[in-house]
Design an enzyme around this catalytic site. Sequence first.
Site, PDB file in Angstrom:
ATOM      1  N   TYR A   1     -14.441  -2.573   9.756  1.00  0.00           N
ATOM      2  CA  TYR A   1     -13.070  -2.029   9.767  1.00  0.00           C
ATOM      3  C   TYR A   1     -12.432  -2.333  11.115  1.00  0.00           C
ATOM      4  CZ  TYR A   1      -9.206   1.295   9.600  1.00  0.00           C
ATOM      5  OH  TYR A   1      -7.952   1.867   9.642  1.00  0.00           O
ATOM      6  N   SER A   2     -13.163  -2.014  12.205  1.00  0.00           N
ATOM      7  CA  SER A   2     -12.637  -2.302  13.541  1.00  0.00           C
ATOM      8  C   SER A   2     -12.366  -3.799  13.698  1.00  0.00           C
ATOM      9  CB  SER A   2     -13.630  -1.853  14.622  1.00  0.00           C
ATOM     10  OG  SER A   2     -13.405  -0.513  14.977  1.00  0.00           O
ATOM     11  N   ALA A   3     -13.295  -4.628  13.212  1.00  0.00           N
ATOM     12  CA  ALA A   3     -13.119  -6.087  13.328  1.00  0.00           C
ATOM     13  C   ALA A   3     -11.834  -6.517  12.613  1.00  0.00           C
ATOM     14  CB  ALA A   3     -14.324  -6.810  12.740  1.00  0.00           C
ATOM     15  N   SER A   4     -11.574  -5.923  11.446  1.00  0.00           N
ATOM     16  CA  SER A   4     -10.365  -6.312  10.700  1.00  0.00           C
ATOM     17  C   SER A   4      -9.107  -5.941  11.485  1.00  0.00           C
ATOM     18  CB  SER A   4     -10.351  -5.661   9.308  1.00  0.00           C
ATOM     19  OG  SER A   4     -10.076  -4.267   9.377  1.00  0.00           O
TER      20      SER A   4
ATOM     21  N   SER B   1      -1.993  -1.178  12.218  1.00  0.00           N
ATOM     22  CA  SER B   1      -3.330  -1.428  12.754  1.00  0.00           C
ATOM     23  C   SER B   1      -4.058  -0.092  12.816  1.00  0.00           C
ATOM     24  CB  SER B   1      -3.185  -2.089  14.127  1.00  0.00           C
ATOM     25  OG  SER B   1      -4.421  -2.245  14.752  1.00  0.00           O
TER      26      SER B   1
ATOM     27  N   THR C   1      -4.955  11.199   4.912  1.00  0.00           N
ATOM     28  CA  THR C   1      -4.536  10.415   3.739  1.00  0.00           C
ATOM     29  C   THR C   1      -5.737  10.263   2.806  1.00  0.00           C
ATOM     30  OG1 THR C   1      -5.223   8.280   4.638  1.00  0.00           O
ATOM     31  CG2 THR C   1      -3.004   9.023   5.229  1.00  0.00           C
TER      32      THR C   1
ATOM     33  N   GLY D   1       0.819  -1.222   0.000  1.00  0.00           N
ATOM     34  CA  GLY D   1       0.000   0.000   0.000  1.00  0.00           C
ATOM     35  C   GLY D   1       0.841   1.255   0.000  1.00  0.00           C
TER      36      GLY D   1
ATOM     37  N   SER E   1       1.232   3.375  -2.575  1.00  0.00           N
ATOM     38  CA  SER E   1       0.894   4.368  -3.612  1.00  0.00           C
ATOM     39  C   SER E   1       0.418   5.677  -3.016  1.00  0.00           C
ATOM     40  CB  SER E   1      -0.155   3.804  -4.579  1.00  0.00           C
ATOM     41  OG  SER E   1      -1.334   3.459  -3.882  1.00  0.00           O
ATOM     42  N   SER E   2       0.021   5.677  -1.757  1.00  0.00           N
ATOM     43  CA  SER E   2      -0.396   6.938  -1.135  1.00  0.00           C
ATOM     44  C   SER E   2      -0.317   6.834   0.384  1.00  0.00           C
ATOM     45  CB  SER E   2      -1.837   7.308  -1.567  1.00  0.00           C
ATOM     46  OG  SER E   2      -2.765   6.445  -0.961  1.00  0.00           O
TER      47      SER E   2
HETATM   48  N1  LIG Z   1      -5.627   7.390   7.609  1.00  0.00           N
HETATM   49  C1  LIG Z   1      -6.001   7.048   8.812  1.00  0.00           C
HETATM   50  O1  LIG Z   1      -6.660   7.842   9.530  1.00  0.00           O
HETATM   51  C2  LIG Z   1      -5.619   5.698   9.362  1.00  0.00           C
HETATM   52  C3  LIG Z   1      -5.775   5.483  10.733  1.00  0.00           C
HETATM   53  C4  LIG Z   1      -5.444   4.236  11.263  1.00  0.00           C
HETATM   54  C5  LIG Z   1      -4.967   3.246  10.436  1.00  0.00           C
HETATM   55  N2  LIG Z   1      -4.830   3.476   9.097  1.00  0.00           N
HETATM   56  C6  LIG Z   1      -4.352   2.370   8.267  1.00  0.00           C
HETATM   57  O2  LIG Z   1      -3.234   2.777   7.514  1.00  0.00           O
HETATM   58  C7  LIG Z   1      -3.130   1.951   6.349  1.00  0.00           C
HETATM   59  C8  LIG Z   1      -2.856   2.832   5.138  1.00  0.00           C
HETATM   60  O3  LIG Z   1      -3.981   3.658   4.915  1.00  0.00           O
HETATM   61  P1  LIG Z   1      -3.869   5.185   4.458  1.00  0.00           P
HETATM   62  O4  LIG Z   1      -4.541   5.979   5.497  1.00  0.00           O
HETATM   63  O5  LIG Z   1      -2.493   5.512   4.051  1.00  0.00           O
HETATM   64  O6  LIG Z   1      -4.864   5.148   3.208  1.00  0.00           O
HETATM   65  P2  LIG Z   1      -4.675   5.377   1.638  1.00  0.00           P
HETATM   66  O7  LIG Z   1      -4.002   6.688   1.388  1.00  0.00           O
HETATM   67  O8  LIG Z   1      -6.013   5.142   1.052  1.00  0.00           O
HETATM   68  O9  LIG Z   1      -3.661   4.231   1.211  1.00  0.00           O
HETATM   69  C9  LIG Z   1      -4.071   2.897   1.171  1.00  0.00           C
HETATM   70  C10 LIG Z   1      -3.038   2.081   0.424  1.00  0.00           C
HETATM   71  O10 LIG Z   1      -3.449   0.711   0.449  1.00  0.00           O
HETATM   72  C11 LIG Z   1      -3.386   0.206  -0.871  1.00  0.00           C
HETATM   73  N3  LIG Z   1      -4.336  -0.892  -1.072  1.00  0.00           N
HETATM   74  C12 LIG Z   1      -5.667  -0.909  -0.850  1.00  0.00           C
HETATM   75  N4  LIG Z   1      -6.173  -2.104  -1.180  1.00  0.00           N
HETATM   76  C13 LIG Z   1      -5.129  -2.869  -1.604  1.00  0.00           C
HETATM   77  C14 LIG Z   1      -4.984  -4.194  -2.081  1.00  0.00           C
HETATM   78  N5  LIG Z   1      -6.035  -5.031  -2.225  1.00  0.00           N
HETATM   79  N6  LIG Z   1      -3.745  -4.641  -2.413  1.00  0.00           N
HETATM   80  C15 LIG Z   1      -2.686  -3.834  -2.314  1.00  0.00           C
HETATM   81  N7  LIG Z   1      -2.746  -2.561  -1.887  1.00  0.00           N
HETATM   82  C16 LIG Z   1      -3.966  -2.089  -1.547  1.00  0.00           C
HETATM   83  C17 LIG Z   1      -3.651   1.391  -1.779  1.00  0.00           C
HETATM   84  O11 LIG Z   1      -3.053   1.171  -3.050  1.00  0.00           O
HETATM   85  P3  LIG Z   1      -3.851   0.936  -4.428  1.00  0.00           P
HETATM   86  O12 LIG Z   1      -5.282   1.336  -4.205  1.00  0.00           O
HETATM   87  O13 LIG Z   1      -3.113   1.823  -5.383  1.00  0.00           O
HETATM   88  O14 LIG Z   1      -3.650  -0.508  -4.678  1.00  0.00           O
HETATM   89  C18 LIG Z   1      -2.907   2.496  -1.030  1.00  0.00           C
HETATM   90  O15 LIG Z   1      -1.545   2.497  -1.393  1.00  0.00           O
HETATM   91  C19 LIG Z   1      -4.423   1.151   6.269  1.00  0.00           C
HETATM   92  O16 LIG Z   1      -4.204  -0.159   6.733  1.00  0.00           O
HETATM   93  C20 LIG Z   1      -5.339   1.898   7.218  1.00  0.00           C
HETATM   94  O17 LIG Z   1      -6.325   1.065   7.772  1.00  0.00           O
HETATM   95  C21 LIG Z   1      -5.140   4.682   8.550  1.00  0.00           C
END
Ligand SMILES: NC(=O)c1ccc[n+]([C@@H]2O[C@H](COP(=O)([O-])OP(=O)(O)OC[C@H]3O[C@@H](n4cnc5c(N)ncnc54)[C@H](OP(=O)(O)O)[C@@H]3O)[C@@H](O)[C@H]2O)c1
Length: 276
Positions: free
Chosen positions: A147-150, A133, A182, A14, A16-17
């Site tokens: 989402y929480s369950a995961s 997490s 994000t 993940g 890409s962003s």
């Molecule tokens: N942002 C928050 O507030 C927050 C808080 C707590 C935890 N998190 C966790 O942080 C992690 C990253 O999230 P983020 O906030 O950075 O969100 P994001 O900017 O939407 O980034 C999500 C990343 O996951 C990738 N992804 C999604 N589905 C995928 C799949 N099937 N296979 C491979 N890559 C996949 C996306 O890439 P592509 O779509 O290009 O494949 C993207 O690079 C997640 O696990 C999220 O639950 C985020």
Amino acid sequence: MVASQGSRVVLITGASSGIGRACAELLSERGYIVYGTSRQPLAEAPKGWRWLALDVTRDDSVQRAVDAVLAAEGRIDVVVNNAGYALAGALEDTSIEEAKQQLDTNLLGAMRVCKAVLPSMRERRSGLFIHISSLGGEVGLPFQGLYSASKFALEGLTESLRQEVAPFGIQATLVQPGDVRTRITDNRVQAGQSGPGSAYRAHFETALRTIEADERSGVPPEDVARRVLELLESGSVRVRYSVGKLAQRAAVMAKWVLPSRTFESIVMSLYGLSRN
Ligand SMILES: NC(=O)c1ccc[n+]([C@@H]2O[C@H](COP(=O)([O-])OP(=O)(O)OC[C@H]3O[C@@H](n4cnc5c(N)ncnc54)[C@H](OP(=O)(O)O)[C@@H]3O)[C@@H](O)[C@H]2O)c1
């Protein structure tokens, strides 16, 4: 080509962003050999790190990417299992298929990567898994049940994994971000049945406004990347580390201190909900 002794090889899902991308950029700046992955190619070439295609929901895709890194570098020292998305909606409005997809990405995605990387780490008797997490992995939040369950499940999986792999010199840890700015907000999937016909519609819309506002005013993803870097540079890691606004991290501690009904009422009020 095989990685030089000094530079550790890091695989990030993940990338890409958001958090994954911030980790890829920071770790490559600090001299790590970074392979960042996502499903679709990036719009522009990454600076300082290598991109590989990897869909965490597909066994073949995971294995191909892991094999490519092992062929190029001879090893993977660190895995940042970060890929994920947020599904929103009341449990009653969420289909089993939507729930399966959420778990397939956020939970089984990490498991697939672990399974593909572990044989080579066991052989080398060294390695580190950092699992992204969430504070939502400690507190069940309304309309984010799957989402929480995961994330609760990822926490359990990681606690178990730590004990299984410790005899092989391999470590695993959890990073629990609070709200981070994000693309998770724009990428959120709403349960198909949560539209105008839903009995939960009004409550859901109110809660979703709060969820989105909190994310958009969250900490930058670079804060999480810095914590990941610290973990890479520390000799041994604890089970979990939180990152984010102090108030959100303190809220998790309140769960263990306050009577459960009091804590629940506070969380509900934050999301515009009250008891009947
Ligand atoms: N942002 C928050 O507030 C927050 C808080 C707590 C935890 N998190 C966790 O942080 C992690 C990253 O999230 P983020 O906030 O950075 O969100 P994001 O900017 O939407 O980034 C999500 C990343 O996951 C990738 N992804 C999604 N589905 C995928 C799949 N099937 N296979 C491979 N890559 C996949 C996306 O890439 P592509 O779509 O290009 O494949 C993207 O690079 C997640 O696990 C999220 O639950 C985020």
